[in-house]
Design a protein around this motif. Structure first.
Motif, PDB file in Angstrom:
ATOM      1  N   ASP A 104      21.667  11.393  10.448  1.00 44.48           N
ATOM      2  CA  ASP A 104      23.453   9.751   9.846  1.00 44.48           C
ATOM      3  C   ASP A 104      24.339   9.627   8.635  1.00 44.48           C
ATOM      4  N   SER A 158      19.857   3.302  17.415  1.00 48.49           N
ATOM      5  CA  SER A 158      20.188   4.421  17.156  1.00 48.49           C
ATOM      6  C   SER A 158      21.537   4.760  17.577  1.00 48.49           C
ATOM      7  N   TYR A 200      17.940  -6.110   4.833  1.00 53.97           N
ATOM      8  CA  TYR A 200      19.442  -5.407   4.865  1.00 53.97           C
ATOM      9  C   TYR A 200      20.120  -5.778   4.454  1.00 53.97           C
ATOM     10  N   LYS A 233      27.182   6.581  13.632  1.00 57.19           N
ATOM     11  CA  LYS A 233      27.942   5.458  12.546  1.00 57.19           C
ATOM     12  C   LYS A 233      29.621   5.995  12.657  1.00 57.19           C
ATOM     13  N   LYS A 275      24.885  -3.075  10.778  1.00 54.69           N
ATOM     14  CA  LYS A 275      24.037  -2.073  11.075  1.00 54.69           C
ATOM     15  C   LYS A 275      22.436  -2.286  11.430  1.00 54.69           C
ATOM     16  N   TRP A 276      21.746  -3.431  11.130  1.00 54.48           N
ATOM     17  CA  TRP A 276      20.395  -3.236  12.011  1.00 54.48           C
ATOM     18  C   TRP A 276      20.790  -3.306  13.281  1.00 54.48           C
ATOM     19  N   HIS A 281      21.235   1.229  13.758  1.00 52.31           N
ATOM     20  CA  HIS A 281      20.070   1.436  13.719  1.00 52.31           C
ATOM     21  C   HIS A 281      18.645   0.796  14.561  1.00 52.31           C
TER      22      HIS A 281
END
Length: 470
Positions: free
Chosen positions: A446, A316, A195, A319, A309-310, A313
């Protein structure tokens, strides 16, 4: 969105819901203390009589916009594994827009004016050789970001019982980037495997295919010099490419694959060796902020952008700067994140300069001596109820005054000019910021999630309040 609550001695209590705040105001048990962010003050309760829960303020620093999230923290133990799970309930989302570019442009203009006056009119010896910069000095445009973020941290600490802070300290885990020996299926294995490298490459290559320039398409990591021909796994040999280009290139050398585009070959090789733009300036700002946050005496948790960011994601979550802030650090679940966002724009408190200048730095006009006209100052939050004329209606926004008494109002829907002062009612004095309530768009993919809609939301309470580093 939660309403901030103070006791009768202006000490912070636990935030409450908008419905409960409305009932407290109607019953006379509370008064409006501040309109933005909306805060009430109880008249019959002290902090010692209340039960406080742990609140955490999370920060996602950025060069132009900083996301902030005020969350309630709860730890539970998993019955099967025995692990401690951290669940955060979002109470308030904020996005702070900095004015570093305006400060930079103003200093550049001032320097040009002084240089012209010194060189064309009369000689004056330069004084910059006599000045020394203290240790830890930052450029004014960068220092502004640190000061503004810390000012809002202190403000929210006065309005809410914040017990801990979280900050995204670095965008990338540089230790993981030094030796990212990850290949094949290992890119999808492990908690944070790949990542940091992926996010770094996306930022470095502008989130587009290095070979064809395709955007808004799934991108894959590719070796510039193929591994089968001795290429390494270091980030200087990695780029991002769309699936078609990645498969078409295979194990061909870059020069052979792009034989018909030698200019693009030179660009790729040059960009592969170049560091991420503005990385030094951004990192220095974040480290300076970290030191200032530690000085508050609260526990400060730090994490990297790859983990943020992980987390986003895994849950869900779209951004957005404010939602990135909610995902900073160790997070197992986030609740109640679908709520309005308070947009804060740093506007400054005006200028001491009362003279308008030409492009050459000479006077062309003068402003009024007084910054107050008919009881209003530029930057005040006002509510205007216009009853006659072409502009009949109700407006809420930031006012720009004129000596004639005909004001301009910057609202969420745009600029409204020519509002007479007799239609305006003061809501909140200027504090150097402009405010706007927005919603987070949830109907995109996304690539476009997190874009704020331009429509402004109504101000809560308007009808009731108008008359881990120690």
């Amino acid at each position: 969105m939660a309403v901030l609550v103070l006791d009768k001695r202006k000490r912070p209590l636990m935030p409450c819901s908008e419905k409960r705040a409305r009932l407290l105001l109607e019953s006379g048990r509370a008064r409006v203390h501040r309109m933005v962010p909306f805060t009430i003050r109880l008249v019959d309760r002290l902090q010692a009589e209340s039960v406080l829960q742990p609140l955490r303020l999370k920060l996602h620093p950025g060069s132009k916009t900083t996301g902030m999230a005020l969350v309630r923290e709860k730890e539970t133990v998993d019955a099967t594994t025995g692990e401690i799970l951290r669940t955060f309930t979002v109470l308030m989302l904020l996005e702070l827009k900095h004015r570093g570019h305006a400060i930079r442009d103003a200093l550049t203009q001032r320097r040009a004016f002084r240089r012209r006056r010194r060189g064309n009119l009369r000689y004056r010896p330069a004084r910059f050789d006599n000045r020394t910069k203290p240790e830890g000095w930052l450029a004014p445009s960068l220092q502004h970001r640190v000061d503004t973020m810390l000012a809002w941290v202190n403000r929210l600490m006065r309005l809410a019982p914040v017990t801990a802070l979280s900050q995204e300290l670095v965008r990338f885990d540089t230790q993981a980037l030094q030796n990212p020996e990850i290949a094949g299926s290992e890119y999808q294995q492990g908690t944070l495997a790949g990542y940091e490298v992926r996010e770094y490459l996306l930022e470095k290559w502008g989130r587009e295919c290095a070979y064809c320039g395709a955007k808004n398409t799934p991108l894959e990591i590719d070796h510039i010099h193929p591994r089968s021909k001795g290429g390494s796994n270091r980030v200087s040999n990695l780029t991002i490419a769309c699936r078609d280009c990645n498969q078409a290139k295979g194990n061909m050398p870059l020069e052979q694959f792009l034989a018909k585009a030698p200019e693009r070959v030179r660009k790729i090789l040059a960009q592969a060796k170049a560091p991420l733009k503005d990385a030094a300036a951004v990192n220095s700002t974040r480290w300076a902020l970290f030191q200032r946050l530690k000085a508050t005496g609260l526990d400060v948790e730090v994490a990297s952008g790859g983990r943020t960011k992980w987390n986003r994601h895994q849950m869900s979550i779209p951004k957005a700067h404010c939602l990135d802030a909610a995902c900073v650090g160790c997070v197992d679940a986030i609740q109640n994140w679908q709520q309005p966002v308070l947009g804060i724009k740093a506007t400054g408190r005006g200028s001491y300069q009362r003279t308008r200048l030409t492009k050459h730095g000479f006077p062309r006009g003068y402003l009024t001596r007084s910054k107050s006209v008919f009881g209003f100052q530029t930057g005040d939050l006002v509510k205007a109820i216009v009853t006659t004329g072409k502009k009949t209606g109700t407006y809420l926004g930031r006012v720009a005054i004129r000596a004639s008494g005909s004001f301009n109002l910057q609202t969420g829907n745009g600029l409204v000019q020519g509002i007479h002062h007799r239609f305006c009612a003061l809501i909140q004095r200027a504090d150097g910021y402009g405010y706007l309530w927005t919603k987070i768009a949830l109907d995109r993919g996304d690539a476009g999630l997190g874009q704020a809609t331009p429509a402004a939301l109504s101000l809560p309470g308007m009808n009731a309040g108008v008359s881990r580093a120690n």
